[in-house]
Design a protein around this motif. Structure first.
Motif, PDB file in Angstrom:
ATOM      1  N   ILE A   1    -126.432 -32.443  57.194  1.00  0.00           N
ATOM      2  CA  ILE A   1    -127.892 -32.514  57.068  1.00  0.00           C
ATOM      3  C   ILE A   1    -128.303 -32.946  55.657  1.00  0.00           C
ATOM      4  CG2 ILE A   1    -128.342 -30.134  56.366  1.00  0.00           C
ATOM      5  CD1 ILE A   1    -130.728 -30.180  58.315  1.00  0.00           C
ATOM      6  N   THR A   2    -127.440 -32.709  54.668  1.00  0.00           N
ATOM      7  CA  THR A   2    -127.786 -33.099  53.304  1.00  0.00           C
ATOM      8  C   THR A   2    -127.731 -34.612  53.104  1.00  0.00           C
ATOM      9  OG1 THR A   2    -125.479 -32.715  52.644  1.00  0.00           O
ATOM     10  CG2 THR A   2    -127.042 -30.921  52.300  1.00  0.00           C
ATOM     11  N   LEU A   3    -127.165 -35.344  54.067  1.00  0.00           N
ATOM     12  CA  LEU A   3    -127.183 -36.807  53.982  1.00  0.00           C
ATOM     13  C   LEU A   3    -128.545 -37.372  54.359  1.00  0.00           C
ATOM     14  CD1 LEU A   3    -123.728 -37.622  55.609  1.00  0.00           C
ATOM     15  CD2 LEU A   3    -124.305 -37.700  53.182  1.00  0.00           C
ATOM     16  N   LEU A   4    -129.375 -36.552  54.947  1.00  0.00           N
ATOM     17  CA  LEU A   4    -130.693 -36.990  55.387  1.00  0.00           C
ATOM     18  C   LEU A   4    -131.724 -36.525  54.367  1.00  0.00           C
ATOM     19  CD1 LEU A   4    -130.335 -35.979  59.135  1.00  0.00           C
ATOM     20  CD2 LEU A   4    -129.599 -38.069  57.996  1.00  0.00           C
ATOM     21  N   ARG A   5    -132.759 -37.328  54.175  1.00  0.00           N
ATOM     22  CA  ARG A   5    -133.672 -37.038  53.066  1.00  0.00           C
ATOM     23  C   ARG A   5    -135.086 -36.722  53.489  1.00  0.00           C
ATOM     24  NH1 ARG A   5    -136.319 -41.889  50.911  1.00  0.00           N
ATOM     25  NH2 ARG A   5    -136.118 -43.588  52.401  1.00  0.00           N
TER      26      ARG A   5
END
Length: 241
Positions: free
Chosen positions: A177-181
């Motif tokens: 989820i941290t790849l999404l901003r």
């Protein structure tokens, strides 16, 4: 086993269409499973099979994406680095790109600039409320409807980003989820759940009057239509996430 494969296929299609759909759609399915999962152990076993099949089908693409990302020199986003900037606010859920909604633009959200456009439309909201009344009695339909209400509530909360709290928890426990901003895009799940609730009202109305379905489709399409300035209709530039 058929339902397990159908669910896996749906998740694979979502994941290969958009990484946001993979994670946010998967989260929505997870919430629905937790609310509705009151069945024998074999139910949970087939859910595990579905997850394994979907994960196995998506992993080669996801792995290639991670390798390409590393080779490009792009750094993995730090947790919360852009999430706060791209979090929803109240104005986001009031903002609309539809020509018929232009009249309420100024008084409702000029004071707080919106981040993304998430208003589902008056018609769909009205049908969603009617759908809740249509299944207000006991039974499986009411339980499913409540599950979608909960899914909408969770997605709404998370869409407000790290400062609202829930998104920080998701960052800690949901892989990737941290790849999404853009937490604001969880609003897609909110609108989807509202549309499902509206479906119960449409089904009830269509029991005796089948012409209601195409009439409502046309009404929703007319309300939410976005016309370009070249056609002479009012519009304004959208901020692209």
């Amino acid at each position: 086993w058929r339902r397990a494969l159908e669910l896996a296929a749906a998740l694979v299609v979502a994941a290969l269409s958009c990484a946001y759909y993979a994670i946010y759609g998967g989260l929505a399915v997870g919430v629905l499973i937790l609310v509705l999962g009151r069945r024998p152990i074999r139910y949970w076993g087939w859910l595990a099979v579905s997850a394994l099949v979907a994960g196995g089908a998506v992993w080669p693409v996801f792995s290639a994406f991670l390798q390409a990302r590393a080779a490009s020199g792009a750094a993995v986003l730090e947790r919360g680095s852009e999430a706060a900037e791209w979090s929803a606010n109240v104005s986001s859920y009031l903002a609309s790109g539809a020509a018929l909604h232009q009249w309420w633009k100024a008084p409702l959200w000029n004071a707080q600039p919106w981040v993304d456009v998430l208003f589902p439309g008056v018609t769909v909201l009205g049908l969603a409320v009617a759908g809740l009344f249509a299944v207000r009695g006991a039974g499986p339909s009411r339980r499913v409807a409540m599950a979608y209400v909960i899914a909408a509530g969770v997605a709404l909360w998370a869409s407000f980003g790290p400062e609202a709290g829930l998104y920080r928890v998701l960052e800690a426990v949901v892989p990737g989820i941290t790849l999404l901003r853009a937490p604001v895009r969880l609003g897609v799940v909110v609108v989807f759940a509202i549309a499902v609730l509206a479906g119960w009202a449409v089904a009830r109305l269509a029991q005796r009057r089948r012409w209601v379905v195409p009439a409502l489709v046309l009404l929703v399409a007319a309300e939410l239509a976005v016309f370009t300035p070249e056609w002479g209709w009012p519009s304004w530039p959208l901020r692209v996430v």
